[in-house]
Design a protein around this motif. Structure first.
Motif, PDB file in Angstrom:
ATOM      1  N   SER A 186      15.673   8.340 -14.005  1.00 36.71           N
ATOM      2  CA  SER A 186      15.472   8.680 -15.415  1.00 36.71           C
ATOM      3  C   SER A 186      14.316   7.898 -16.033  1.00 36.71           C
ATOM      4  N   HIS A 187      14.026   6.692 -15.490  1.00 36.17           N
ATOM      5  CA  HIS A 187      12.925   5.904 -16.051  1.00 36.17           C
ATOM      6  C   HIS A 187      11.572   6.578 -15.813  1.00 36.17           C
ATOM      7  N   LEU A 188      11.508   7.490 -14.841  1.00 35.47           N
ATOM      8  CA  LEU A 188      10.261   8.193 -14.564  1.00 35.47           C
ATOM      9  C   LEU A 188       9.983   9.309 -15.569  1.00 35.47           C
ATOM     10  N   PHE A 189      10.985   9.660 -16.351  1.00 36.53           N
ATOM     11  CA  PHE A 189      10.805  10.742 -17.323  1.00 36.53           C
ATOM     12  C   PHE A 189       9.818  10.367 -18.416  1.00 36.53           C
ATOM     13  N   ALA A 190       9.476   9.088 -18.508  1.00 35.36           N
ATOM     14  CA  ALA A 190       8.458   8.662 -19.480  1.00 35.36           C
ATOM     15  C   ALA A 190       7.090   9.223 -19.137  1.00 35.36           C
ATOM     16  N   LEU A 191       6.944   9.751 -17.904  1.00 30.78           N
ATOM     17  CA  LEU A 191       5.664  10.342 -17.480  1.00 30.78           C
ATOM     18  C   LEU A 191       5.438  11.734 -18.061  1.00 30.78           C
ATOM     19  N   ARG A 192       6.474  12.356 -18.570  1.00 30.56           N
ATOM     20  CA  ARG A 192       6.364  13.738 -19.026  1.00 30.56           C
ATOM     21  C   ARG A 192       5.268  13.887 -20.086  1.00 30.56           C
ATOM     22  N   GLN A 193       4.264  14.708 -19.731  1.00 26.79           N
ATOM     23  CA  GLN A 193       3.158  15.039 -20.634  1.00 26.79           C
ATOM     24  C   GLN A 193       2.399  13.802 -21.138  1.00 26.79           C
ATOM     25  N   ASP A 194       2.454  12.727 -20.385  1.00 27.04           N
ATOM     26  CA  ASP A 194       1.721  11.508 -20.757  1.00 27.04           C
ATOM     27  C   ASP A 194       0.662  11.258 -19.686  1.00 27.04           C
ATOM     28  N   LEU A 195      -0.506  11.876 -19.838  1.00 27.57           N
ATOM     29  CA  LEU A 195      -1.537  11.839 -18.807  1.00 27.57           C
ATOM     30  C   LEU A 195      -2.072  10.431 -18.533  1.00 27.57           C
ATOM     31  N   PRO A 196      -2.397   9.623 -19.551  1.00 32.07           N
ATOM     32  CA  PRO A 196      -2.889   8.261 -19.252  1.00 32.07           C
ATOM     33  C   PRO A 196      -1.898   7.441 -18.421  1.00 32.07           C
ATOM     34  N   ARG A 197      -0.617   7.533 -18.777  1.00 30.61           N
ATOM     35  CA  ARG A 197       0.385   6.787 -18.015  1.00 30.61           C
ATOM     36  C   ARG A 197       0.503   7.338 -16.600  1.00 30.61           C
ATOM     37  N   LEU A 198       0.431   8.657 -16.465  1.00 31.80           N
ATOM     38  CA  LEU A 198       0.509   9.274 -15.143  1.00 31.80           C
ATOM     39  C   LEU A 198      -0.624   8.772 -14.250  1.00 31.80           C
ATOM     40  N   LEU A 199      -1.833   8.705 -14.775  1.00 25.33           N
ATOM     41  CA  LEU A 199      -2.980   8.265 -13.980  1.00 25.33           C
ATOM     42  C   LEU A 199      -2.812   6.808 -13.523  1.00 25.33           C
ATOM     43  N   VAL A 200      -2.330   5.947 -14.428  1.00 23.85           N
ATOM     44  CA  VAL A 200      -2.101   4.542 -14.065  1.00 23.85           C
ATOM     45  C   VAL A 200      -1.058   4.446 -12.959  1.00 23.85           C
ATOM     46  N   VAL A 201       0.023   5.209 -13.100  1.00 23.42           N
ATOM     47  CA  VAL A 201       1.096   5.172 -12.105  1.00 23.42           C
ATOM     48  C   VAL A 201       0.617   5.721 -10.768  1.00 23.42           C
ATOM     49  N   LEU A 202      -0.185   6.783 -10.784  1.00 20.22           N
ATOM     50  CA  LEU A 202      -0.700   7.353  -9.536  1.00 20.22           C
ATOM     51  C   LEU A 202      -1.569   6.346  -8.782  1.00 20.22           C
ATOM     52  N   VAL A 203      -2.451   5.665  -9.504  1.00 18.91           N
ATOM     53  CA  VAL A 203      -3.300   4.652  -8.866  1.00 18.91           C
ATOM     54  C   VAL A 203      -2.436   3.535  -8.280  1.00 18.91           C
ATOM     55  N   THR A 204      -1.444   3.084  -9.058  1.00 18.93           N
ATOM     56  CA  THR A 204      -0.552   2.020  -8.596  1.00 18.93           C
ATOM     57  C   THR A 204       0.221   2.439  -7.368  1.00 18.93           C
ATOM     58  N   VAL A 205       0.729   3.672  -7.374  1.00 20.77           N
ATOM     59  CA  VAL A 205       1.535   4.170  -6.261  1.00 20.77           C
ATOM     60  C   VAL A 205       0.700   4.313  -4.992  1.00 20.77           C
ATOM     61  N   TRP A 206      -0.528   4.809  -5.121  1.00 18.50           N
ATOM     62  CA  TRP A 206      -1.362   4.965  -3.936  1.00 18.50           C
ATOM     63  C   TRP A 206      -1.710   3.613  -3.315  1.00 18.50           C
ATOM     64  N   ILE A 207      -1.926   2.605  -4.147  1.00 20.52           N
ATOM     65  CA  ILE A 207      -2.281   1.280  -3.618  1.00 20.52           C
ATOM     66  C   ILE A 207      -1.062   0.579  -3.020  1.00 20.52           C
ATOM     67  N   THR A 208       0.065   0.615  -3.728  1.00 20.55           N
ATOM     68  CA  THR A 208       1.242  -0.142  -3.298  1.00 20.55           C
ATOM     69  C   THR A 208       2.127   0.654  -2.344  1.00 20.55           C
ATOM     70  N   ALA A 209       2.734   1.739  -2.839  1.00 18.49           N
ATOM     71  CA  ALA A 209       3.705   2.489  -2.041  1.00 18.49           C
ATOM     72  C   ALA A 209       3.065   3.173  -0.842  1.00 18.49           C
ATOM     73  N   ALA A 210       1.930   3.821  -1.040  1.00 20.46           N
ATOM     74  CA  ALA A 210       1.311   4.563   0.060  1.00 20.46           C
ATOM     75  C   ALA A 210       0.577   3.637   1.027  1.00 20.46           C
ATOM     76  N   PHE A 211      -0.370   2.846   0.520  1.00 22.20           N
ATOM     77  CA  PHE A 211      -1.211   2.036   1.400  1.00 22.20           C
ATOM     78  C   PHE A 211      -0.500   0.762   1.873  1.00 22.20           C
ATOM     79  N   LEU A 212      -0.115  -0.107   0.946  1.00 18.34           N
ATOM     80  CA  LEU A 212       0.449  -1.397   1.343  1.00 18.34           C
ATOM     81  C   LEU A 212       1.815  -1.251   2.005  1.00 18.34           C
ATOM     82  N   GLN A 213       2.664  -0.388   1.472  1.00 19.92           N
ATOM     83  CA  GLN A 213       3.996  -0.234   2.052  1.00 19.92           C
ATOM     84  C   GLN A 213       3.921   0.262   3.484  1.00 19.92           C
ATOM     85  N   GLU A 214       3.019   1.184   3.762  1.00 17.45           N
ATOM     86  CA  GLU A 214       2.905   1.691   5.129  1.00 17.45           C
ATOM     87  C   GLU A 214       2.359   0.638   6.087  1.00 17.45           C
ATOM     88  N   ILE A 215       1.417  -0.167   5.632  1.00 21.49           N
ATOM     89  CA  ILE A 215       0.908  -1.239   6.488  1.00 21.49           C
ATOM     90  C   ILE A 215       2.002  -2.273   6.741  1.00 21.49           C
TER      91      ILE A 215
END
Length: 242
Positions: free
Chosen positions: A127-156
């Motif tokens: 439910s905490h992710l629902f804050a992303l709804r129609q909030d483009l600036p927040r979505l972009l920040v979260v996407l950058v964070t997720v790609w660096i941490t969850a996708a790149f660092l977590q996999e390494i």
């Protein structure tokens, strides 16, 4: 092009180095479990807030884990190739690996995941992710964070480093390599304990798919990073548009 280790990972380590590696693995898991549990249990509402404690617990977690991995890399004289970041042998191999891995995740999501949810109930509260709804600036920040941490660092950390470290400790054979994939997948599931038993089972299964793809792809992590980031992006976009 430099040859990258295919399936066997056989660095020569002393007993002291293996002991330090084992202690490092325990420390990595303890830090990740503790900070993830605190963040998602007590500060989930601020995980998407760049000034909130939840967000910075998340960033601190991956900062500490990355530091420990780099310290071990230097201590063991591992190369970036040994961490799965080698140059692909051909242009099509990583694309094919990514396509097959993504397809397996889709099949798992369609045919297996529903039975797990039916048997054990819904997993993590998002439910905490629902804050992303129609909030483009927040979505972009979260996407950058997720790609660096969850996708790149977590996999390494949880794929290439953990599998190679466990493989080394277990004896560096074909059997130990697959044993390392299974153990790393179980560990990956357990560090998601804040999602409940359903989340543990689902993330363990995802870990098995990613770990198998990593090993069969000659221990190259780029396709798995691509798939992980893509899946997270699609998930966040669906929430944004909901």
């Amino acid at each position: 092009m430099k040859n990258v280790r295919p399936h066997l990972f056989t660095p020569e380590l002393t007993l002291d180095q293996k002991n330090l590696l084992g202690l490092s693995l325990l420390l990595i898991l303890a830090i990740n479990f503790t900070l993830s549990y605190l963040g998602h249990t007590y500060f989930s509402d601020s995980i998407l807030e760049i000034q909130g404690p939840g967000y910075w617990l998340f960033i601190t977690n991956y900062g500490l884990l990355t530091t420990l991995v780099l310290l071990n890399k230097n201590m063991l004289n591992w190369s970036w190739n040994d961490l799965g970041l080698g140059v692909p042998r051909t242009w099509w191999e990583p694309l094919l690996t990514a396509a097959v891995t993504f397809s397996l995740l889709v099949l798992f999501s369609w045919y297996v995941k529903p039975f797990i949810i039916e048997a054990f109930g819904k997993h993590q509260n998002i439910s905490h992710l629902f804050a992303l709804r129609q909030d483009l600036p927040r979505l972009l920040v979260v996407l950058v964070t997720v790609w660096i941490t969850a996708a790149f660092l977590q996999e390494i950390i949880f794929r290439s480093f953990l599998i190679n470290a466990l493989d080394t400790i277990l004896g560096s054979s074909k059997l130990s390599a697959w044993g390392a994939v299974v153990i790393s997948s179980l560990v990956f599931g357990l560090v998601h304990a804040y999602q409940g038993i359903t989340g543990i089972l689902i993330t363990t299964a995802v870990g098995l798919i990613f770990g198998t793809a990593y090993l069969l792809n000659g221990r190259r992590i780029w396709p798995i990073i691509l798939v992980h980031g893509t899946v997270d992006t699609l998930t966040l976009l669906s929430i944004y548009n909901s």
